[in-house]
Design an enzyme around this catalytic site. Structure first.
Site, PDB file in Angstrom:
ATOM      1  N   LYS A  46     -15.347 -14.999  26.021  1.00  0.00           N
ATOM      2  CA  LYS A  46     -14.363 -14.008  25.569  1.00  0.00           C
ATOM      3  C   LYS A  46     -13.678 -14.431  24.278  1.00  0.00           C
ATOM      4  O   LYS A  46     -13.384 -13.613  23.429  1.00  0.00           O
ATOM      5  CB  LYS A  46     -13.290 -13.803  26.650  1.00  0.00           C
ATOM      6  N   GLN A  79      -9.867 -15.625  32.559  1.00  0.00           N
ATOM      7  CA  GLN A  79     -10.645 -15.544  33.794  1.00  0.00           C
ATOM      8  C   GLN A  79     -11.453 -14.237  33.791  1.00  0.00           C
ATOM      9  O   GLN A  79     -11.844 -13.802  32.720  1.00  0.00           O
ATOM     10  CB  GLN A  79      -9.776 -15.701  35.065  1.00  0.00           C
ATOM     11  N   ASP A  87     -15.815 -17.509  31.845  1.00  0.00           N
ATOM     12  CA  ASP A  87     -16.673 -18.251  30.922  1.00  0.00           C
ATOM     13  C   ASP A  87     -17.743 -17.368  30.292  1.00  0.00           C
ATOM     14  O   ASP A  87     -18.862 -17.822  30.018  1.00  0.00           O
ATOM     15  CB  ASP A  87     -17.311 -19.465  31.626  1.00  0.00           C
ATOM     16  N   GLY A 137     -10.025 -21.538  29.338  1.00  0.00           N
ATOM     17  CA  GLY A 137     -10.485 -22.401  28.258  1.00  0.00           C
ATOM     18  C   GLY A 137     -11.315 -21.559  27.319  1.00  0.00           C
ATOM     19  O   GLY A 137     -12.396 -21.117  27.671  1.00  0.00           O
ATOM     20  N   HIS A 138     -10.773 -21.240  26.158  1.00  0.00           N
ATOM     21  CA  HIS A 138     -11.489 -20.402  25.195  1.00  0.00           C
ATOM     22  C   HIS A 138     -11.964 -21.260  24.033  1.00  0.00           C
ATOM     23  O   HIS A 138     -11.164 -21.888  23.349  1.00  0.00           O
ATOM     24  CB  HIS A 138     -10.586 -19.271  24.691  1.00  0.00           C
TER      25      HIS A 138
HETATM   26  P1  IMP Z   1      -7.124 -21.487  39.608  1.00  0.00           P
HETATM   27  O1  IMP Z   1      -7.088 -20.343  38.666  1.00  0.00           O
HETATM   28  O2  IMP Z   1      -6.968 -22.826  38.940  1.00  0.00           O
HETATM   29  O3  IMP Z   1      -6.189 -21.324  40.778  1.00  0.00           O
HETATM   30  O4  IMP Z   1      -8.599 -21.549  40.255  1.00  0.00           O
HETATM   31  C1  IMP Z   1      -9.075 -20.527  41.143  1.00  0.00           C
HETATM   32  C2  IMP Z   1     -10.529 -20.236  40.886  1.00  0.00           C
HETATM   33  O5  IMP Z   1     -10.673 -19.615  39.619  1.00  0.00           O
HETATM   34  C3  IMP Z   1     -11.447 -21.467  40.870  1.00  0.00           C
HETATM   35  O6  IMP Z   1     -12.700 -21.108  41.411  1.00  0.00           O
HETATM   36  C4  IMP Z   1     -11.597 -21.760  39.387  1.00  0.00           C
HETATM   37  O7  IMP Z   1     -12.778 -22.449  39.105  1.00  0.00           O
HETATM   38  C5  IMP Z   1     -11.600 -20.348  38.822  1.00  0.00           C
HETATM   39  N1  IMP Z   1     -11.147 -20.280  37.417  1.00  0.00           N
HETATM   40  C6  IMP Z   1      -9.884 -20.345  36.962  1.00  0.00           C
HETATM   41  N2  IMP Z   1      -9.838 -20.228  35.629  1.00  0.00           N
HETATM   42  C7  IMP Z   1     -11.104 -20.083  35.224  1.00  0.00           C
HETATM   43  C8  IMP Z   1     -11.706 -19.864  33.929  1.00  0.00           C
HETATM   44  O8  IMP Z   1     -11.044 -19.777  32.899  1.00  0.00           O
HETATM   45  N3  IMP Z   1     -13.055 -19.747  33.926  1.00  0.00           N
HETATM   46  C9  IMP Z   1     -13.795 -19.800  35.054  1.00  0.00           C
HETATM   47  N4  IMP Z   1     -13.275 -19.962  36.261  1.00  0.00           N
HETATM   48  C10 IMP Z   1     -11.945 -20.112  36.358  1.00  0.00           C
END
Ligand code: IMP
Length: 420
Positions: free
Chosen positions: A11, A219, A8, A35-36
């Site tokens: 990017k 991420q 977040d 989520g962009h």
């Molecule tokens: P997953 O990627 O859904 O398996 O989540 C694993 C961890 O990564 C969790 O703490 C999510 O909140 C975090 N996470 C996954 N995608 C994002 C993102 O795009 N932004 C921020 N945190 C993320």
């Protein structure tokens, strides 16, 4: 382009900006857990799976082999873009990318529920279970859609395992492999067919003809499966090295690695966070910065900028330069802080501790600077920044050891400045 914190960082905006000089923008890992958000002419676009460069006509957006793709989400996103006048016909999806199936999402949610208080706080998009199937060779790939027999066989093989887990471990109904195959082939195959490609070949062909390619990380560094705060991480490699494995391009092709860092830090989900704030300053960051997930709506945990983490991110990613985002969110703060070291059991360290228990216990050592107390939202040149804002950026730059090349001062496409 990689996120250097816990995601977040903003990017999407920089991908969109850099896209002007590119002919291809490639996602290399993750899925619709990302989520962009992009703001173009007062219109907001929230993208999850399609590379941000899609908003430019001259860009070929590519979903690389390292990405996990929910076919329904991809088609819904393409439909949303088409309805808003964006041409998506040249989007390409790697045949080697793995498919997120409905049972992966169900397993993600069930596993989280099973963990109770120890849950990871995943996005429940099925990311972990899909990458797990990839690693155990039980996955179903995008190219399998093109061979009905193979697709049905793979789905049946995967479900012969997952149905046991669903029924015996989680007390749920089994999934009918043929019914699921019918639904996916019926609804997704034809609309996806023109997009499926050998993306490794496409990228190499573009590079060989001298075109510029941007690898867009989703991420971030500290959510990296290997280098992040395990197990509170995602299941892929968002660090720069992931761009090679996730696209089929060797490291010598990458000549710039731009790290994106927010002027403060946020994290969603569980896990250690040394500079986390539980006070009014934190609430202020969340309110002004609208720090709620684009994807899940969850409130993000806020904290001061952590230069110890950033120094480590520079090493992990071979960062060449940094873009600082959301500087304007700090406009009204009396003072601003940068964490320059940690104290662990009374001992000062400037490095990220190797043992994660130490990270949980780390007490930040801050340098506190006067705030600039100026509205930066229309700053588009370095001279528009007050001295206090320059001092803040210089402190970050000195601490981290790479130049800050770009600064973003608001969500709009034009709200940024070049610093060096
Ligand atoms: P997953 O990627 O859904 O398996 O989540 C694993 C961890 O990564 C969790 O703490 C999510 O909140 C975090 N996470 C996954 N995608 C994002 C993102 O795009 N932004 C921020 N945190 C993320």
């Amino acid at each position: 382009m990689v996120g250097t914190q816990w995601g977040d960082e903003g990017k999407g905006k920089f991908t969109d900006l850099l896209a002007k000089e590119m002919s291809m923008v490639v996602r290399y890992q993750g899925g619709h857990n990302a989520g962009h958000t992009l703001v173009v002419d007062d219109e907001t676009f929230a993208l999850q799976l399609v590379p941000s460069g899609v908003l430019y006509d001259h860009i070929e957006p590519v979903i690389g082999n390292g990405v996990v793709v929910d076919p329904f989400v991809l088609l819904a996103e393409l439909d949303m873009l088409n309805r808003r006048g964006i041409d998506t016909r040249n989007l390409r999806v790697s045949g080697n990318a793995h498919l997120i199936m409905p049972y992966h999402q169900q397993l993600d949610a069930l596993q989280e529920r099973h963990l109770g208080k120890s849950k990871l706080g995943t996005t429940k998009r099925g990311i972990g279970p899909t990458y797990a199937d990839k690693a155990t060779r039980m996955g179903v790939r995008v190219q399998d859609l093109l061979d009905e027999q193979i697709f049905r066989e793979k789905l049946a093989a995967a479900l012969s395992h997952h149905n046991k887990v669903l029924t015996k471990v989680f007390n749920r109904l089994p999934v009918d492999p043929d019914g699921l195959a019918d639904k996916i082939l019926g609804e997704c195959l034809e609309p996806l067919r023109p997009h499926i490609a050998d993306t490794t070949d496409l990228i190499h062909t573009a590079l060989e003809s001298g075109q510029h390619v941007l690898f867009e990380g989703a991420q971030a560094t500290f959510l990296d499966l290997d280098h992040g705060t395990y197990p509170f991480v995602t299941s892929s490699n968002p660090t720069a090295g992931g761009a090679c494995a996730g696209t089929g391009v060797g490291p010598r092709h990458i000549d710039r690695v731009l790290g994106i860092a927010k002027a403060y830090v946020t994290r969603v989900g569980a896990g250690p966070f040394p500079t986390e704030l539980f006070d009014d300053d934190g609430d202020k960051m969340v309110d002004i910065g609208h720090e709620y997930g684009t994807n899940t709506g969850r409130r993000r945990r806020p904290g001061w900028f952590d230069a110890v983490m950033l120094r480590h991110a520079v090493r992990l990613n071979s960062l060449t330069d940094l873009a600082i985002t959301k500087l304007d969110v700090l406009d009204t703060f009396e003072t601003v802080k940068v964490c320059v070291g940690y104290e662990i059991d009374g001992v000062r360290t400037d490095k990220l501790p190797y043992h994660q228990s130490d990270l949980h216990d780390a007490v930040p050592v801050y340098e506190e600077l006067p705030g600039w107390r100026t509205d930066l939202s229309s700053a588009t040149e370095p001279r528009h920044l007050p001295a206090a804002a320059h001092t803040y950026l210089e402190l970050i730059q000195d601490q981290v050891g790479v130049p800050i090349s770009l600064v973003s001062t608001g969500p709009g496409r034009t709200q940024f400045l070049h610093l060096s």
